[in-house]
Design a protein around this motif. Structure first.
Motif, PDB file in Angstrom:
ATOM      1  N   ARG A 146      -2.604  -1.088 -12.064  1.00  0.00           N
ATOM      2  CA  ARG A 146      -2.102  -2.071 -12.696  1.00  0.00           C
ATOM      3  C   ARG A 146      -0.574  -2.396 -11.876  1.00  0.00           C
ATOM      4  NH1 ARG A 146      -2.242   2.074 -16.916  1.00  0.00           N
ATOM      5  NH2 ARG A 146      -0.188   2.491 -16.399  1.00  0.00           N
ATOM      6  N   ASP A 147      -0.001  -1.374 -10.949  1.00  0.00           N
ATOM      7  CA  ASP A 147       0.920  -1.691 -10.246  1.00  0.00           C
ATOM      8  C   ASP A 147       0.720  -3.341  -9.308  1.00  0.00           C
ATOM      9  OD1 ASP A 147       2.288   0.216 -11.522  1.00  0.00           O
ATOM     10  OD2 ASP A 147       1.896   1.605  -9.810  1.00  0.00           O
ATOM     11  N   MET A 148       1.678  -3.833  -9.209  1.00  0.00           N
ATOM     12  CA  MET A 148       1.796  -5.111  -8.348  1.00  0.00           C
ATOM     13  C   MET A 148       2.533  -4.903  -6.960  1.00  0.00           C
ATOM     14  SD  MET A 148      -0.195  -6.979  -9.755  1.00  0.00           S
ATOM     15  CE  MET A 148      -0.273  -8.722  -9.079  1.00  0.00           C
ATOM     16  N   LYS A 149       3.463  -3.719  -7.039  1.00  0.00           N
ATOM     17  CA  LYS A 149       4.395  -3.486  -6.002  1.00  0.00           C
ATOM     18  C   LYS A 149       4.599  -1.831  -5.635  1.00  0.00           C
ATOM     19  CE  LYS A 149       9.185  -4.645  -4.676  1.00  0.00           C
ATOM     20  NZ  LYS A 149      10.328  -5.342  -5.058  1.00  0.00           N
ATOM     21  N   CYS A 150       4.531  -1.462  -4.488  1.00  0.00           N
ATOM     22  CA  CYS A 150       4.697  -0.040  -4.346  1.00  0.00           C
ATOM     23  C   CYS A 150       6.044   0.512  -4.483  1.00  0.00           C
ATOM     24  CB  CYS A 150       4.448   0.081  -2.552  1.00  0.00           C
ATOM     25  SG  CYS A 150       4.524   1.709  -2.280  1.00  0.00           S
ATOM     26  N   PRO A 151       6.270   1.538  -5.325  1.00  0.00           N
ATOM     27  CA  PRO A 151       7.487   2.282  -5.643  1.00  0.00           C
ATOM     28  C   PRO A 151       8.197   2.648  -4.469  1.00  0.00           C
ATOM     29  CG  PRO A 151       5.692   3.462  -6.625  1.00  0.00           C
ATOM     30  CD  PRO A 151       4.960   2.401  -5.886  1.00  0.00           C
ATOM     31  N   GLU A 152       7.471   3.062  -3.360  1.00  0.00           N
ATOM     32  CA  GLU A 152       7.919   3.717  -2.404  1.00  0.00           C
ATOM     33  C   GLU A 152       8.502   2.656  -1.284  1.00  0.00           C
ATOM     34  OE1 GLU A 152       8.222   7.089  -1.589  1.00  0.00           O
ATOM     35  OE2 GLU A 152       7.979   7.667  -3.507  1.00  0.00           O
ATOM     36  N   CYS A 153       7.657   2.012  -0.677  1.00  0.00           N
ATOM     37  CA  CYS A 153       8.278   0.946   0.229  1.00  0.00           C
ATOM     38  C   CYS A 153       8.565  -0.363  -0.246  1.00  0.00           C
ATOM     39  CB  CYS A 153       7.241   0.925   1.267  1.00  0.00           C
ATOM     40  SG  CYS A 153       5.613   0.398   0.862  1.00  0.00           S
ATOM     41  N   GLY A 154       8.114  -0.828  -1.315  1.00  0.00           N
ATOM     42  CA  GLY A 154       8.418  -2.008  -1.854  1.00  0.00           C
ATOM     43  C   GLY A 154       7.480  -3.241  -1.552  1.00  0.00           C
ATOM     44  N   SER A 155       6.461  -2.898  -0.761  1.00  0.00           N
ATOM     45  CA  SER A 155       5.289  -3.845  -0.261  1.00  0.00           C
ATOM     46  C   SER A 155       4.632  -4.185  -1.677  1.00  0.00           C
ATOM     47  CB  SER A 155       4.622  -3.431   0.855  1.00  0.00           C
ATOM     48  OG  SER A 155       3.572  -2.167   0.388  1.00  0.00           O
ATOM     49  N   PHE A 156       4.042  -5.650  -1.565  1.00  0.00           N
ATOM     50  CA  PHE A 156       3.436  -6.120  -2.529  1.00  0.00           C
ATOM     51  C   PHE A 156       1.867  -5.741  -2.128  1.00  0.00           C
ATOM     52  CE2 PHE A 156       7.195  -8.502  -3.428  1.00  0.00           C
ATOM     53  CZ  PHE A 156       7.391  -8.804  -4.609  1.00  0.00           C
ATOM     54  N   TYR A 157       1.040  -5.261  -3.389  1.00  0.00           N
ATOM     55  CA  TYR A 157      -0.170  -4.996  -3.284  1.00  0.00           C
ATOM     56  C   TYR A 157      -1.124  -6.496  -3.126  1.00  0.00           C
ATOM     57  CZ  TYR A 157       1.244  -0.296  -4.391  1.00  0.00           C
ATOM     58  OH  TYR A 157       1.901   0.808  -4.779  1.00  0.00           O
ATOM     59  N   SER A 158      -1.939  -6.377  -2.324  1.00  0.00           N
ATOM     60  CA  SER A 158      -2.748  -7.915  -2.249  1.00  0.00           C
ATOM     61  C   SER A 158      -4.346  -7.436  -2.584  1.00  0.00           C
ATOM     62  CB  SER A 158      -2.833  -8.318  -0.571  1.00  0.00           C
ATOM     63  OG  SER A 158      -3.872  -9.138  -0.502  1.00  0.00           O
ATOM     64  N   LYS A 159      -4.610  -8.196  -3.424  1.00  0.00           N
ATOM     65  CA  LYS A 159      -5.974  -8.051  -4.154  1.00  0.00           C
ATOM     66  C   LYS A 159      -6.844  -8.370  -2.976  1.00  0.00           C
ATOM     67  CE  LYS A 159      -8.440  -6.587  -7.546  1.00  0.00           C
ATOM     68  NZ  LYS A 159      -8.690  -5.212  -7.781  1.00  0.00           N
ATOM     69  N   ILE A 160      -6.494  -9.590  -2.294  1.00  0.00           N
ATOM     70  CA  ILE A 160      -7.547 -10.005  -1.315  1.00  0.00           C
ATOM     71  C   ILE A 160      -7.878  -8.912  -0.155  1.00  0.00           C
ATOM     72  CG2 ILE A 160      -7.928 -11.682   0.452  1.00  0.00           C
ATOM     73  CD1 ILE A 160      -6.245 -13.664  -1.339  1.00  0.00           C
ATOM     74  N   ALA A 161      -6.833  -8.115   0.260  1.00  0.00           N
ATOM     75  CA  ALA A 161      -7.017  -7.159   1.219  1.00  0.00           C
ATOM     76  C   ALA A 161      -7.817  -5.977   0.720  1.00  0.00           C
ATOM     77  CB  ALA A 161      -5.559  -6.623   1.544  1.00  0.00           C
ATOM     78  N   GLU A 162      -7.643  -5.836  -0.589  1.00  0.00           N
ATOM     79  CA  GLU A 162      -8.768  -4.693  -1.135  1.00  0.00           C
ATOM     80  C   GLU A 162      -9.999  -4.989  -1.283  1.00  0.00           C
ATOM     81  OE1 GLU A 162      -7.215  -3.304  -4.998  1.00  0.00           O
ATOM     82  OE2 GLU A 162      -5.217  -2.997  -4.310  1.00  0.00           O
ATOM     83  N   ILE A 163     -10.257  -6.343  -1.557  1.00  0.00           N
ATOM     84  CA  ILE A 163     -11.567  -7.159  -1.542  1.00  0.00           C
ATOM     85  C   ILE A 163     -12.483  -7.076  -0.343  1.00  0.00           C
ATOM     86  CG2 ILE A 163     -12.909  -9.137  -2.182  1.00  0.00           C
ATOM     87  CD1 ILE A 163     -10.970  -9.506  -4.631  1.00  0.00           C
ATOM     88  N   ILE A 164     -11.423  -7.519   0.805  1.00  0.00           N
ATOM     89  CA  ILE A 164     -12.036  -7.522   2.071  1.00  0.00           C
ATOM     90  C   ILE A 164     -12.268  -5.936   2.558  1.00  0.00           C
ATOM     91  CG2 ILE A 164     -11.125  -8.061   4.391  1.00  0.00           C
ATOM     92  CD1 ILE A 164      -9.742 -10.471   3.385  1.00  0.00           C
ATOM     93  N   ALA A 165     -11.434  -5.246   2.333  1.00  0.00           N
ATOM     94  CA  ALA A 165     -11.675  -3.778   2.689  1.00  0.00           C
ATOM     95  C   ALA A 165     -12.880  -3.206   1.996  1.00  0.00           C
ATOM     96  CB  ALA A 165     -10.569  -2.626   2.338  1.00  0.00           C
ATOM     97  N   GLU A 166     -13.270  -3.405   0.894  1.00  0.00           N
ATOM     98  CA  GLU A 166     -14.309  -3.020   0.065  1.00  0.00           C
ATOM     99  C   GLU A 166     -15.663  -3.634   0.661  1.00  0.00           C
ATOM    100  OE1 GLU A 166     -13.895  -3.978  -4.008  1.00  0.00           O
ATOM    101  OE2 GLU A 166     -12.329  -2.419  -4.383  1.00  0.00           O
ATOM    102  N   GLN A 167     -15.271  -4.997   1.058  1.00  0.00           N
ATOM    103  CA  GLN A 167     -16.743  -5.791   1.804  1.00  0.00           C
ATOM    104  C   GLN A 167     -16.896  -4.932   3.005  1.00  0.00           C
ATOM    105  OE1 GLN A 167     -18.950  -7.875   0.301  1.00  0.00           O
ATOM    106  NE2 GLN A 167     -19.927  -8.205   2.222  1.00  0.00           N
ATOM    107  N   GLU A 168     -16.023  -4.651   3.820  1.00  0.00           N
ATOM    108  CA  GLU A 168     -16.097  -4.100   5.214  1.00  0.00           C
ATOM    109  C   GLU A 168     -16.885  -2.726   4.871  1.00  0.00           C
ATOM    110  OE1 GLU A 168     -12.349  -4.167   6.815  1.00  0.00           O
ATOM    111  OE2 GLU A 168     -12.553  -6.134   7.727  1.00  0.00           O
ATOM    112  N   ALA A 169     -16.323  -2.146   4.082  1.00  0.00           N
ATOM    113  CA  ALA A 169     -16.903  -0.725   3.455  1.00  0.00           C
ATOM    114  C   ALA A 169     -18.569  -0.789   3.431  1.00  0.00           C
ATOM    115  CB  ALA A 169     -16.243   0.170   2.572  1.00  0.00           C
TER     116      ALA A 169
END
Length: 95
Positions: free
Chosen positions: A14-37
């Motif tokens: 559910r999180d949109m932003k990392c509590p540690e480093c503050g970077s935003f999570y990208s759903k597109i990056a996750e989809i691309i990583a899943e497709q590559e896997a």
């Protein structure tokens, strides 16, 4: 639970932003990583990794062989047969 791509911190879906480093999570990056896997698992290298990482290597190798055999056309089966006969003839002629 996934990990942040920048710092590796565990996160909720559910999180949109990392509590540690503050970077935003990208759903597109996750989809691309899943497709590559998924594509990696379809390659010879990915299938070998799958066999070697399984608990029962022999059973996994047999199931992959059955999948490969089921996907062959009649021409492919004939080509493998010709190759096998040719190699057998070479071995017999050397002996």
């Amino acid at each position: 639970m996934n990990k942040c791509s920048v710092c590796g911190h565990e996160r909720n879906d559910r999180d949109m932003k990392c509590p540690e480093c503050g970077s935003f999570y990208s759903k597109i990056a996750e989809i691309i990583a899943e497709q590559e896997a998924r594509e990696e698992m379809q390659t010879f290298r990915g299938r070998c990794k799958k066999i070697l990482n399984s608990d029962d290597v022999k059973q996994e190798a047999l199931s992959e062989l059955k999948l490969m055999w089921a996907g062959l056309t009649k021409k492919g089966v004939f080509a493998l047969f010709v190759i096998f006969v040719f190699v057998f003839a070479l071995v017999v002629s050397v002996l």
